[in-house]
Design an enzyme around this catalytic site. Structure first.
Site, short mmCIF file in Angstrom:
data_model
loop_
_atom_site.label_atom_id
_atom_site.label_comp_id
_atom_site.label_asym_id
_atom_site.label_seq_id
_atom_site.Cartn_x
_atom_site.Cartn_y
_atom_site.Cartn_z
CB CYS A 100 -1.02 0.28 1.09
SG CYS A 100 -2.05 -1.18 1.31
NE ARG A 121 4.70 1.61 0.07
CZ ARG A 121 5.43 1.54 1.01
NH1 ARG A 121 6.86 1.88 0.56
NH2 ARG A 121 5.49 1.20 2.16
CD1 TRP A 144 0.06 -6.17 -2.94
CD2 TRP A 144 -0.35 -6.62 -0.70
NE1 TRP A 144 0.29 -7.81 -2.83
CE2 TRP A 144 0.09 -7.96 -1.45
CE3 TRP A 144 -0.74 -7.14 0.43
CZ2 TRP A 144 0.34 -9.26 -0.96
CZ3 TRP A 144 -0.50 -8.38 1.20
CH2 TRP A 144 0.19 -9.39 0.15
CG ASN A 172 1.46 0.63 4.26
OD1 ASN A 172 0.93 -0.35 4.19
ND2 ASN A 172 2.67 1.31 4.22
N GLY A 173 -1.02 -0.96 6.20
CA GLY A 173 -0.61 -1.74 7.43
C GLY A 173 -1.65 -2.72 7.66
CD GLU A 182 17.38 -13.10 -6.64
OE1 GLU A 182 16.77 -13.53 -5.86
OE2 GLU A 182 16.94 -11.92 -7.34
CE LYS A 230 13.99 -10.98 -9.36
NZ LYS A 230 14.77 -10.86 -8.04
CD GLU A 269 10.45 -11.74 -7.60
OE1 GLU A 269 10.21 -11.32 -6.50
OE2 GLU A 269 11.30 -11.86 -7.93
CG HIS A 319 19.31 -36.35 -3.38
ND1 HIS A 319 19.51 -37.95 -2.81
CD2 HIS A 319 20.44 -35.84 -3.47
CE1 HIS A 319 20.98 -38.05 -2.68
NE2 HIS A 319 21.67 -36.94 -3.00
CE LYS A 373 12.01 -2.70 -5.10
NZ LYS A 373 12.56 -4.20 -5.53
C1 G6P Z 1 9.54 -8.33 -1.63
C2 G6P Z 1 9.95 -7.85 -3.11
C3 G6P Z 1 11.24 -8.44 -3.09
C4 G6P Z 1 12.48 -8.39 -1.91
C5 G6P Z 1 11.65 -8.71 -0.46
C6 G6P Z 1 12.40 -8.26 0.56
O1 G6P Z 1 9.03 -9.60 -1.74
O2 G6P Z 1 9.23 -8.22 -3.85
O3 G6P Z 1 11.96 -7.92 -4.36
O4 G6P Z 1 13.49 -9.25 -1.92
O5 G6P Z 1 10.45 -8.03 -0.70
O6 G6P Z 1 12.16 -6.92 0.63
P1 G6P Z 1 13.55 -6.07 1.36
O7 G6P Z 1 12.94 -4.76 0.84
O8 G6P Z 1 13.50 -6.48 2.69
O9 G6P Z 1 14.70 -6.40 0.65
#
Ligand code: G6P
Length: 611
Positions: free
Chosen positions: A2, A27, A73, A99-100, A484, A488, A491, A507, A606
């Site tokens: 949010c 956000r 969100w 937001n929260g 990672e 990616k 996502e 395994h 994000k």
């Molecule tokens: C969300 C974002 C990721 C990020 C993660 C941790 O899932 O989409 O890209 O790695 O949060 O966020 P931070 O801001 O603590 O790195």
């Protein structure tokens, strides 16, 4: 999660709020809305992205000098017009955005229902707003006082902005756990979840702290704690340029941010590393070098991509510093009563510096006496302020929801921290230390070389056209890179992907191998190279699609691969900073080929400010 924006001053509020919402859309983007004060209160909201709201408002009377806006969100209640913020109080006089999460909202809602209130949304926000107005009416008190009383009963996290039609130049704001920045202009104030909506109007900002309440008018900013005592606002100068939060000619923020990495890594190294002199300057490390070198254990606490950076750092620190390292998901760490002993050091890794689970995990560890070192990107964020010491990653604002340049920034900082500790502990030879400094200095140029070949990845991306799943395999320092790469791809392209240590593949995951399964090997030249080549053979023998990220000059891997991508040679400790780049590009191009919104992937946000 949010985004919130507010404005009060002589300008038109709506264009400022709308532009701010577009900047904060990373956000959350399932609905948005604005509330404007002008001879009464007007609230407009719409399911969908901010652009849908904008279209919906064409032709409406939006004149106002005080307004608030929200991009959502969803937590409580599905994405819909009625659950969108702002919410309106029962009398119709107050509007609020939030937001929260209000954790005890159900109990408060029950109380309010028994008093005869009925609700028009499923949100916790509407409950808090009704509660505030109920207190105001029953106690015959000011809105400010009602907010204070209400917040003392609230359990959970919030950043709220409230406007009142009877007080048309005032915004009341409060925070606990969710971020709030107030920009100070000349006779005007701007409020937002981060500085990006504010930067083009003023560089003077105040980061509001937890349990603080702000009364904001065009020419006045009063900060108070929940005990109604005034707090002096601490004004900070923003070190951020407008260009950093715009696309700058790229189609998407994600690809812009991938291409920014030569300069963001350079920015991270600048002023810190001098390979010729053999020095790394990091005040946060130097001032606490005893704590760091004497650490009995280092615990990395993070979420998402930042957690992967912690895993790479585990390998590096254990190798160079000979200190045991544990890497913890913040969400698990905070709830399982972890053992924290004297001499433990916590390294918190976060791009946003606002991830709710990481914040609470750190608060708990701090209470138990741990020393907290923050590796954070967002300057002035909650985690940066919560840490005893730290080092910023200096990657600049990251707006694409999938983290890219922040990750390489985190690796850069963590490698430098490891080198400094190792040097102080004398667990590294001078020769190795100097070699790694040189290697670090060379990273920006090597990343630039990789990015010059970005087009090659477009054709590799076609190998994912029919894929429903994908595997990413790596060993040693490249194992977290495999995780990672898989994250990616998931996502951005919604292809189910898993990262595995290459040997562990036998395994279980090997059962998935068919002619349509892409298997991405991160197989740069390192001490495990021969082993990973054997793993490639095993996949090839089962007719999987082998894609390998290799070191320039490797003649064997291409003979076993359907496609290869070469990167410049580097020490294995440095390799992840290079080998991750083609994987970022891969997820981008697969997502683009599928026509997805790569900057705002489905259901993600994000900055995860809810647990
Ligand atoms: C969300 C974002 C990721 C990020 C993660 C941790 O899932 O989409 O890209 O790695 O949060 O966020 P931070 O801001 O603590 O790195």
């Amino acid at each position: 999660m949010c985004g919130i924006v507010g404005y009060t001053g002589p300008r038109e509020a709506y264009p400022i709020v709308l532009k701010g919402l577009k900047r904060l859309e990373y956000r959350g983007y399932d609905s948005s809305g604005v509330a404007l004060l002008n001879a009464g209160l007007k609230v407009y909201k719409k399911k969908g992205k901010v652009a849908d709201l904008e279209e919906h408002l064409i032709g409406k009377d939006l004149h106002s000098n005080t307004g608030i806006g929200h991009t959502r969100w969803a937590t409580h209640g599905e994405p819909s017009d009625r659950n969108a913020h702002p919410h309106i109080s029962p009398t119709g006089k107050l509007a609020m955005i939030h937001n929260g999460i209000i954790e005890n909202y159900a109990l408060i809602k029950k109380e309010l229902i028994s008093k005869g209130y009925s609700f028009s949304s499923d949100t916790d926000t509407e409950v808090l707003l009704f509660f505030i107005e109920d207190i105001q009416i029953n106690n015959h008190c000011s809105l400010e006082e009602a907010v204070r009383i209400a917040l003392k009963r609230v359990v959970g996290a919030y950043c709220i902005l409230l406007i009142d039609q009877n007080d048309p130049e005032t915004i009341i704001a409060a925070r606990k756990g969710s971020p709030l920045v107030i920009g100070i202009g000349k006779g005007e104030h701007f409020l937002a979840s981060d500085a990006s909506p504010i930067i083009e109007y003023t560089k003077e900002v105040v980061y509001v702290n937890d349990y603080e309440l702000a009364i904001v008018r065009p020419d006045e900013l009063i900060l108070k704690n929940l005990g109604n005592e005034k707090v002096t606002p601490y004004i900070t100068k923003l070190d951020m340029e407008l260009a950093a939060i715009e696309k700058g000619g790229y189609d998407h923020f994600m690809i812009k941010e991938i291409h920014e990495q030569p300069s963001t890594i350079q920015d991270c190294l600048r002023g810190r590393i001098d390979a010729q002199a053999g020095t790394i300057t990091m005040a946060g490390v130097e001032q606490n070098i005893d704590k760091l070198t004497n650490a009995k254990r280092i615990i990395m606490v993070a979420c998402g991509t930042s957690w992967h950076a912690g895993l790479v750092a585990e390998y590096i620190i254990e190798e160079l510093c000979r200190i045991p390292v544990e890497v913890e998901y913040a969400s698990e760490f905070r709830y399982r009563n972890p053992i924290i002993q004297e001499g433990d050091v916590i390294i918190a890794i976060s791009q946003s510096g606002e991830t709710a689970d990481t914040i609470v995990a750190l608060e708990n560890a701090k209470e138990k006496g741990a020393f907290i070192f923050g590796v954070v990107n967002a300057v002035g964020s909650s985690i940066a302020r919560l840490s005893h010491a730290g080092a910023y990653t200096h990657a600049g604002p990251e707006i694409g929801v999938a983290s890219t340049k922040a990750f390489t920034g985190q690796l850069t900082v963590l490698t430098m921290v490891a080198l400094k500790i190792a040097k102080a502990k004398e667990t590294i030879t001078n020769e190795k230390y100097l070699t790694l400094l040189q290697e670090l200095e060379a990273v920006p140029e090597k990343v630039a070389v990789i990015l010059q070949q970005a087009e090659q990845i477009k054709s590799i991306a076609t190998l994912f056209d029919k894929a429903g799943d994908a595997l990413f395999l790596g060993r040693g320092y490249n194992f977290p890179v495999a995780l990672e790469g898989a994250l990616k791809l998931k996502e951005i392209s919604y292809i189910h992907a898993e990262g595995y240590p290459a040997a562990e593949m036998k395994h279980g995951p090997i059962a998935l191998v068919t002619e349509t399964l892409p298997v991405v090997f991160i197989a740069t030249k390192d001490s495990y190279h021969e082993k990973i080549v054997s793993n490639m053979q095993e996949i090839k023998a089962r007719k999987g699609i082998v894609i390998s990220i290799i070191t320039e000059g490797d003649a064997i891997s291409p003979t076993l691969s359907n496609a290869t991508f070469s990167i410049p040679a580097a020490d294995e400790i440095i390799a992840p900073m290079l080998s991750v780049i083609p994987l970022q590009l891969l997820s981008y191009y697969v997502g683009i080929a599928k026509g997805f919104d790569v900057d705002k992937p489905r259901n993600l946000a994000k900055s995860v400010t809810v647990e």
